[in-house]
Design a protein around this motif. Sequence first.
Motif, PDB file in Angstrom:
ATOM      1  N   PRO A   1      34.120  14.838  45.722  1.00 37.01           N
ATOM      2  CA  PRO A   1      33.262  14.240  46.753  1.00 37.01           C
ATOM      3  C   PRO A   1      32.098  15.142  47.144  1.00 37.01           C
ATOM      4  CG  PRO A   1      35.568  13.926  47.301  1.00 37.01           C
ATOM      5  CD  PRO A   1      35.533  14.865  46.133  1.00 37.01           C
ATOM      6  N   GLU A   2      32.342  16.448  47.195  1.00 42.73           N
ATOM      7  CA  GLU A   2      31.263  17.378  47.545  1.00 42.73           C
ATOM      8  C   GLU A   2      30.158  17.347  46.496  1.00 42.73           C
ATOM      9  OE1 GLU A   2      34.486  18.161  47.368  1.00 42.73           O
ATOM     10  OE2 GLU A   2      34.935  18.285  49.524  1.00 42.73           O
ATOM     11  N   ARG A   3      30.552  17.301  45.230  1.00 38.63           N
ATOM     12  CA  ARG A   3      29.543  17.246  44.169  1.00 38.63           C
ATOM     13  C   ARG A   3      28.822  15.901  44.177  1.00 38.63           C
ATOM     14  NH1 ARG A   3      27.422  19.475  39.871  1.00 38.63           N
ATOM     15  NH2 ARG A   3      27.087  18.280  37.956  1.00 38.63           N
ATOM     16  N   GLU A   4      29.546  14.816  44.430  1.00 40.36           N
ATOM     17  CA  GLU A   4      28.907  13.507  44.508  1.00 40.36           C
ATOM     18  C   GLU A   4      27.827  13.507  45.584  1.00 40.36           C
ATOM     19  OE1 GLU A   4      32.294  11.049  45.133  1.00 40.36           O
ATOM     20  OE2 GLU A   4      32.689  10.752  42.996  1.00 40.36           O
ATOM     21  N   ARG A   5      28.158  14.038  46.776  1.00 45.77           N
ATOM     22  CA  ARG A   5      27.176  14.087  47.855  1.00 45.77           C
ATOM     23  C   ARG A   5      25.981  14.971  47.477  1.00 45.77           C
ATOM     24  NH1 ARG A   5      26.952  13.298  53.293  1.00 45.77           N
ATOM     25  NH2 ARG A   5      27.860  11.314  52.669  1.00 45.77           N
ATOM     26  N   ALA A   6      26.256  16.108  46.837  1.00 44.19           N
ATOM     27  CA  ALA A   6      25.167  16.997  46.435  1.00 44.19           C
ATOM     28  C   ALA A   6      24.252  16.325  45.415  1.00 44.19           C
ATOM     29  CB  ALA A   6      25.740  18.295  45.865  1.00 44.19           C
ATOM     30  N   LEU A   7      24.833  15.570  44.477  1.00 37.84           N
ATOM     31  CA  LEU A   7      24.024  14.878  43.472  1.00 37.84           C
ATOM     32  C   LEU A   7      23.141  13.814  44.119  1.00 37.84           C
ATOM     33  CD1 LEU A   7      26.712  14.443  40.669  1.00 37.84           C
ATOM     34  CD2 LEU A   7      24.645  15.846  40.518  1.00 37.84           C
ATOM     35  N   ILE A   8      23.713  13.056  45.042  1.00 42.76           N
ATOM     36  CA  ILE A   8      22.931  12.020  45.721  1.00 42.76           C
ATOM     37  C   ILE A   8      21.803  12.647  46.529  1.00 42.76           C
ATOM     38  CG2 ILE A   8      23.014  10.223  47.490  1.00 42.76           C
ATOM     39  CD1 ILE A   8      25.905   9.657  46.530  1.00 42.76           C
ATOM     40  N   ASP A   9      22.104  13.711  47.273  1.00 44.57           N
ATOM     41  CA  ASP A   9      21.081  14.366  48.096  1.00 44.57           C
ATOM     42  C   ASP A   9      19.963  14.939  47.233  1.00 44.57           C
ATOM     43  OD1 ASP A   9      22.418  13.744  50.408  1.00 44.57           O
ATOM     44  OD2 ASP A   9      23.377  15.704  50.622  1.00 44.57           O
ATOM     45  N   ARG A  10      20.325  15.507  46.067  1.00 44.38           N
ATOM     46  CA  ARG A  10      19.324  16.143  45.225  1.00 44.38           C
ATOM     47  C   ARG A  10      18.437  15.139  44.505  1.00 44.38           C
ATOM     48  NH1 ARG A  10      22.500  19.315  42.525  1.00 44.38           N
ATOM     49  NH2 ARG A  10      22.560  18.347  40.471  1.00 44.38           N
ATOM     50  N   LEU A  11      18.996  13.977  44.175  1.00 44.95           N
ATOM     51  CA  LEU A  11      18.267  13.023  43.340  1.00 44.95           C
ATOM     52  C   LEU A  11      17.652  11.858  44.104  1.00 44.95           C
ATOM     53  CD1 LEU A  11      20.811  12.801  40.375  1.00 44.95           C
ATOM     54  CD2 LEU A  11      18.622  14.000  40.381  1.00 44.95           C
ATOM     55  N   ARG A  12      17.999  11.678  45.368  1.00 45.88           N
ATOM     56  CA  ARG A  12      17.613  10.453  46.067  1.00 45.88           C
ATOM     57  C   ARG A  12      16.106  10.258  46.151  1.00 45.88           C
ATOM     58  NH1 ARG A  12      19.975  11.008  52.019  1.00 45.88           N
ATOM     59  NH2 ARG A  12      18.838   9.055  52.249  1.00 45.88           N
ATOM     60  N   ASP A  13      15.322  11.337  46.158  1.00 44.78           N
ATOM     61  CA  ASP A  13      13.868  11.213  46.217  1.00 44.78           C
ATOM     62  C   ASP A  13      13.231  11.171  44.832  1.00 44.78           C
ATOM     63  OD1 ASP A  13      13.845  11.201  49.006  1.00 44.78           O
ATOM     64  OD2 ASP A  13      13.816  13.390  49.105  1.00 44.78           O
ATOM     65  N   ARG A  14      14.041  11.257  43.779  1.00 47.19           N
ATOM     66  CA  ARG A  14      13.497  11.300  42.424  1.00 47.19           C
ATOM     67  C   ARG A  14      13.853  10.070  41.604  1.00 47.19           C
ATOM     68  NH1 ARG A  14      16.088  16.870  40.707  1.00 47.19           N
ATOM     69  NH2 ARG A  14      15.283  16.260  38.664  1.00 47.19           N
ATOM     70  N   VAL A  15      14.814   9.276  42.092  1.00 50.05           N
ATOM     71  CA  VAL A  15      15.233   8.077  41.358  1.00 50.05           C
ATOM     72  C   VAL A  15      15.067   6.862  42.256  1.00 50.05           C
ATOM     73  CG1 VAL A  15      16.878   9.423  39.996  1.00 50.05           C
ATOM     74  CG2 VAL A  15      17.665   8.251  42.063  1.00 50.05           C
ATOM     75  N   ASP A  16      15.064   5.700  41.633  1.00 50.43           N
ATOM     76  CA  ASP A  16      14.926   4.453  42.395  1.00 50.43           C
ATOM     77  C   ASP A  16      16.239   4.004  43.015  1.00 50.43           C
ATOM     78  OD1 ASP A  16      12.210   4.275  41.803  1.00 50.43           O
ATOM     79  OD2 ASP A  16      12.589   3.162  39.945  1.00 50.43           O
ATOM     80  N   GLY A  17      17.365   4.467  42.473  1.00 45.06           N
ATOM     81  CA  GLY A  17      18.656   4.074  43.016  1.00 45.06           C
ATOM     82  C   GLY A  17      19.781   4.595  42.157  1.00 45.06           C
ATOM     83  N   PHE A  18      21.019   4.324  42.601  1.00 45.91           N
ATOM     84  CA  PHE A  18      22.208   4.871  41.960  1.00 45.91           C
ATOM     85  C   PHE A  18      23.187   3.767  41.568  1.00 45.91           C
ATOM     86  CE2 PHE A  18      20.598   8.202  44.678  1.00 45.91           C
ATOM     87  CZ  PHE A  18      20.805   9.378  43.985  1.00 45.91           C
TER      88      PHE A  18
END
Length: 325
Positions: free
Chosen positions: A106-123
């Motif tokens: 879960p910690e890595r999932e949150r880190a991935l979302i936080d790091r990529l949220r401004d660079r991708v259109d969605g997940f």
Amino acid sequence: MREDAMARLADVARKAGVSVATASRALVRPEMVAERTRQRVRDAAIELGFRYHPSAQALATGRSRLLAMIVPDLTNPFYATIIAGAQRAAEEAGNDLLVVVSDESPERERALIDRLRDRVDGFVAIAPRGPASLFTLPDVPMVLVDRRTRGVPSVVIDTPGGLHEMGAHLAGLGHRRIAYLGGPRGSWADPRRLDGLRNGSGHEVIAFGPLPPTFEAGNRIADELVASGCTAAVAYNSALFMGLMYRLATLGVKVPEQLSVCCADDLAEFGLAVPEATTLHVPTEDAGASAVRTLLGVVDGRPPEPRHRSVPVELVIGATTAAPA
């Protein structure tokens, strides 16, 4: 957008016989343009050596055309085929797909979302065990695969429905004591699969687990299963199934004469060595493609209907099930 890029785009438009706006849409939003027009624009762009720069595209549309897919790992063939379907759908719509691995953390999932949220259109997220709060972030387009969470669109494979049918098949053969080799601890899908099997069979179902979805776990649990007196067993996934089959052969237990064995996913799809097993055909590629199409609708401001999509499975009756001795 740079001035020289605009001039070159105008050249492409003139050669293709369309407006600059149509040429731009054909290159940036190809799904909005007729196939013949799209092909003329592409042919003109190739002939003129024109390339639409990603940064210019993002400025013009507010879209990066990049989607992220979060997966637990890359070793499980179940996830690999979902990724294949997602990539196909992304490319068909003119997008790229970035696959990132969470290691079920879960910690890595949150880190991935936080790091990529401004660079991708969605997940698109395959997250069978993380907390629901990870996937309900404001202003982050998200679609879940094989899991439902309130407020988040999802595409769920109807494995519980398939196990309901599998339970009825075993009951029809005369099995009254059925084993279920369960999935990993905290799995969203596992209790729903168990309920489907129990409701379908209408008889006693003994749950073994939670178990890691691995060959080793199927191998280790076989002795306990044989001693339980069950006449049939259903494995959570193909790895558990293969481990169980290996150990049963070592013990000299004949399948299906002494024990009927089923699997909750499609071994033939994964190229494994038991093509005649009783399994569920699981259209994982379709699920991945549907998740990406749903996400693109969310990104474009089109709420999916229905919000939670169900992908049906098919019971395939093979040579590993028979009436109990």
